[in-house]
Design a protein around this motif. Structure first.
Motif, PDB file in Angstrom:
ATOM      1  N   GLN A 148       0.837  -1.196   0.000  1.00 57.40           N
ATOM      2  CA  GLN A 148       0.000   0.000   0.000  1.00 57.40           C
ATOM      3  C   GLN A 148       0.875   1.251   0.000  1.00 57.40           C
ATOM      4  OE1 GLN A 148      -3.379  -0.018  -0.216  1.00 57.40           O
ATOM      5  NE2 GLN A 148      -3.354  -2.250  -0.260  1.00 57.40           N
ATOM      6  N   GLY A 149       0.457   2.268  -0.739  1.00 62.87           N
ATOM      7  CA  GLY A 149       1.164   3.540  -0.734  1.00 62.87           C
ATOM      8  C   GLY A 149       2.391   3.535  -1.628  1.00 62.87           C
ATOM      9  N   ALA A 150       3.237   4.533  -1.422  1.00 60.67           N
ATOM     10  CA  ALA A 150       4.449   4.703  -2.225  1.00 60.67           C
ATOM     11  C   ALA A 150       5.447   3.595  -1.904  1.00 60.67           C
ATOM     12  CB  ALA A 150       5.068   6.070  -1.960  1.00 60.67           C
ATOM     13  N   ILE A 151       6.197   3.171  -2.928  1.00 64.53           N
ATOM     14  CA  ILE A 151       7.148   2.066  -2.762  1.00 64.53           C
ATOM     15  C   ILE A 151       8.521   2.427  -3.318  1.00 64.53           C
ATOM     16  CG2 ILE A 151       5.476   0.188  -2.745  1.00 64.53           C
ATOM     17  CD1 ILE A 151       7.350   0.516  -5.872  1.00 64.53           C
ATOM     18  N   LEU A 152       9.512   1.706  -2.792  1.00 65.13           N
ATOM     19  CA  LEU A 152      10.873   1.723  -3.327  1.00 65.13           C
ATOM     20  C   LEU A 152      11.237   0.275  -3.562  1.00 65.13           C
ATOM     21  CD1 LEU A 152      13.668   2.894  -3.974  1.00 65.13           C
ATOM     22  CD2 LEU A 152      14.157   2.826  -1.514  1.00 65.13           C
ATOM     23  N   THR A 153      11.603  -0.054  -4.793  1.00 66.49           N
ATOM     24  CA  THR A 153      11.975  -1.432  -5.098  1.00 66.49           C
ATOM     25  C   THR A 153      13.223  -1.447  -5.968  1.00 66.49           C
ATOM     26  OG1 THR A 153      11.136  -3.590  -5.815  1.00 66.49           O
ATOM     27  CG2 THR A 153      10.460  -1.692  -7.141  1.00 66.49           C
ATOM     28  N   GLY A 154      14.053  -2.434  -5.740  1.00 66.95           N
ATOM     29  CA  GLY A 154      15.302  -2.535  -6.489  1.00 66.95           C
ATOM     30  C   GLY A 154      16.150  -3.660  -5.947  1.00 66.95           C
ATOM     31  N   PRO A 155      17.476  -3.486  -5.971  1.00 64.99           N
ATOM     32  CA  PRO A 155      18.370  -4.587  -5.614  1.00 64.99           C
ATOM     33  C   PRO A 155      18.227  -5.054  -4.168  1.00 64.99           C
ATOM     34  CG  PRO A 155      19.621  -2.570  -6.004  1.00 64.99           C
ATOM     35  CD  PRO A 155      18.207  -2.299  -6.404  1.00 64.99           C
ATOM     36  N   GLY A 156      17.748  -4.216  -3.280  1.00 66.85           N
ATOM     37  CA  GLY A 156      17.600  -4.604  -1.875  1.00 66.85           C
ATOM     38  C   GLY A 156      16.220  -5.099  -1.513  1.00 66.85           C
ATOM     39  N   GLY A 157      15.362  -5.271  -2.505  1.00 69.03           N
ATOM     40  CA  GLY A 157      13.990  -5.695  -2.233  1.00 69.03           C
ATOM     41  C   GLY A 157      13.028  -4.518  -2.313  1.00 69.03           C
ATOM     42  N   THR A 158      11.854  -4.693  -1.732  1.00 76.29           N
ATOM     43  CA  THR A 158      10.798  -3.687  -1.806  1.00 76.29           C
ATOM     44  C   THR A 158      10.438  -3.211  -0.407  1.00 76.29           C
ATOM     45  OG1 THR A 158       9.902  -4.723  -3.792  1.00 76.29           O
ATOM     46  CG2 THR A 158       8.446  -3.233  -2.608  1.00 76.29           C
ATOM     47  N   SER A 159      10.250  -1.899  -0.273  1.00 76.91           N
ATOM     48  CA  SER A 159       9.854  -1.323   1.006  1.00 76.91           C
ATOM     49  C   SER A 159       8.977  -0.103   0.759  1.00 76.91           C
ATOM     50  CB  SER A 159      11.091  -0.921   1.814  1.00 76.91           C
ATOM     51  OG  SER A 159      11.836   0.063   1.127  1.00 76.91           O
ATOM     52  N   ALA A 160       8.373   0.379   1.825  1.00 80.14           N
ATOM     53  CA  ALA A 160       7.596   1.620   1.739  1.00 80.14           C
ATOM     54  C   ALA A 160       8.564   2.770   1.476  1.00 80.14           C
ATOM     55  CB  ALA A 160       6.826   1.847   3.034  1.00 80.14           C
ATOM     56  N   TRP A 161       8.070   3.779   0.779  1.00 81.70           N
ATOM     57  CA  TRP A 161       8.876   4.975   0.498  1.00 81.70           C
ATOM     58  C   TRP A 161       8.109   6.181   0.993  1.00 81.70           C
ATOM     59  CZ3 TRP A 161       8.590   8.274  -4.323  1.00 81.70           C
ATOM     60  CH2 TRP A 161       9.605   9.236  -4.342  1.00 81.70           C
ATOM     61  N   GLY A 162       8.781   7.102   1.635  1.00 83.95           N
ATOM     62  CA  GLY A 162       8.148   8.281   2.222  1.00 83.95           C
ATOM     63  C   GLY A 162       7.950   9.445   1.281  1.00 83.95           C
ATOM     64  N   GLY A 163       8.099   9.244  -0.017  1.00 82.47           N
ATOM     65  CA  GLY A 163       7.909  10.327  -0.975  1.00 82.47           C
ATOM     66  C   GLY A 163       9.148  11.188  -1.121  1.00 82.47           C
ATOM     67  N   TYR A 164       8.977  12.357  -1.693  1.00 82.47           N
ATOM     68  CA  TYR A 164      10.110  13.213  -2.037  1.00 82.47           C
ATOM     69  C   TYR A 164      10.942  13.647  -0.831  1.00 82.47           C
ATOM     70  CZ  TYR A 164       7.669  13.500  -6.496  1.00 82.47           C
ATOM     71  OH  TYR A 164       7.046  13.193  -7.673  1.00 82.47           O
ATOM     72  N   GLU A 165      10.361  13.656   0.370  1.00 81.98           N
ATOM     73  CA  GLU A 165      11.127  14.013   1.564  1.00 81.98           C
ATOM     74  C   GLU A 165      12.029  12.867   2.019  1.00 81.98           C
ATOM     75  OE1 GLU A 165       7.714  14.856   1.388  1.00 81.98           O
ATOM     76  OE2 GLU A 165       8.394  16.843   0.767  1.00 81.98           O
ATOM     77  N   ASP A 166      11.792  11.664   1.536  1.00 83.63           N
ATOM     78  CA  ASP A 166      12.559  10.483   1.927  1.00 83.63           C
ATOM     79  C   ASP A 166      13.700  10.232   0.942  1.00 83.63           C
ATOM     80  OD1 ASP A 166      13.387   8.156   3.149  1.00 83.63           O
ATOM     81  OD2 ASP A 166      11.676   6.955   2.487  1.00 83.63           O
ATOM     82  N   VAL A 167      14.554  11.215   0.776  1.00 82.97           N
ATOM     83  CA  VAL A 167      15.644  11.096  -0.195  1.00 82.97           C
ATOM     84  C   VAL A 167      16.773  10.211   0.340  1.00 82.97           C
ATOM     85  CG1 VAL A 167      16.911  13.183   0.477  1.00 82.97           C
ATOM     86  CG2 VAL A 167      16.990  12.406  -1.877  1.00 82.97           C
ATOM     87  N   ASP A 168      16.909  10.097   1.662  1.00 80.61           N
ATOM     88  CA  ASP A 168      17.995   9.291   2.230  1.00 80.61           C
ATOM     89  C   ASP A 168      17.895   7.827   1.821  1.00 80.61           C
ATOM     90  OD1 ASP A 168      19.165  11.490   3.431  1.00 80.61           O
ATOM     91  OD2 ASP A 168      18.113  11.200   5.331  1.00 80.61           O
ATOM     92  N   ALA A 169      16.678   7.295   1.751  1.00 80.93           N
ATOM     93  CA  ALA A 169      16.504   5.897   1.313  1.00 80.93           C
ATOM     94  C   ALA A 169      17.013   5.712  -0.114  1.00 80.93           C
ATOM     95  CB  ALA A 169      15.036   5.498   1.405  1.00 80.93           C
TER      96      ALA A 169
END
Length: 117
Positions: free
Chosen positions: A30-51
């Motif tokens: 549910q919601g924004a995601i980050l997926t790639g070589p480390g798997g998939t996780s929630a993403w906090g949007g444009y403020e979550d640049v550290d991830a």
């Protein structure tokens, strides 16, 4: 034509998406995601640049899905990623998912950060 079998390791293709969710690796997120070589996780949007900065050196290109419509990335967001050596391509989330899947199937070093449609 020569075909190569691909081992996705922790990176999985986007299998589907809809209002407020993405389906990746058989799981609904549910919601924004980050997926790639480390798997998939929630993403906090444009403020979550550290991830996203944590992917520097692991990927060549980050696709950013801006939701249902194409949108411009905040300048500070783009600048921080590019300064860290992460190439950034913005497009609407459906196009970002398709492009991510195609390049993932080619074995490219990529990731996807996407806002839901």
């Amino acid at each position: 034509m020569r075909l190569n079998e691909i081992a996705f390791t922790d990176a999985r293709p986007v299998e589907g998406y809809g209002p407020g969710f993405f389906r990746i690796g058989g799981q609904v997120h549910q919601g924004a995601i980050l997926t790639g070589p480390g798997g998939t996780s929630a993403w906090g949007g444009y403020e979550d640049v550290d991830a996203l900065l944590a992917l520097a050196g692991q990927i060549d290109v980050l696709f950013v899905g801006t939701g249902a419509e194409i949108g411009y990335l905040p300048e500070a967001f783009r600048n921080r990623l590019e300064e860290a050596g992460v190439g950034v391509e913005a497009m609407n989330s459906p196009a970002a998912c398709r492009t991510y899947n195609v390049l993932l199937s080619e074995g490219r070093r990529i990731a996807l950060a996407a806002l839901p449609v």
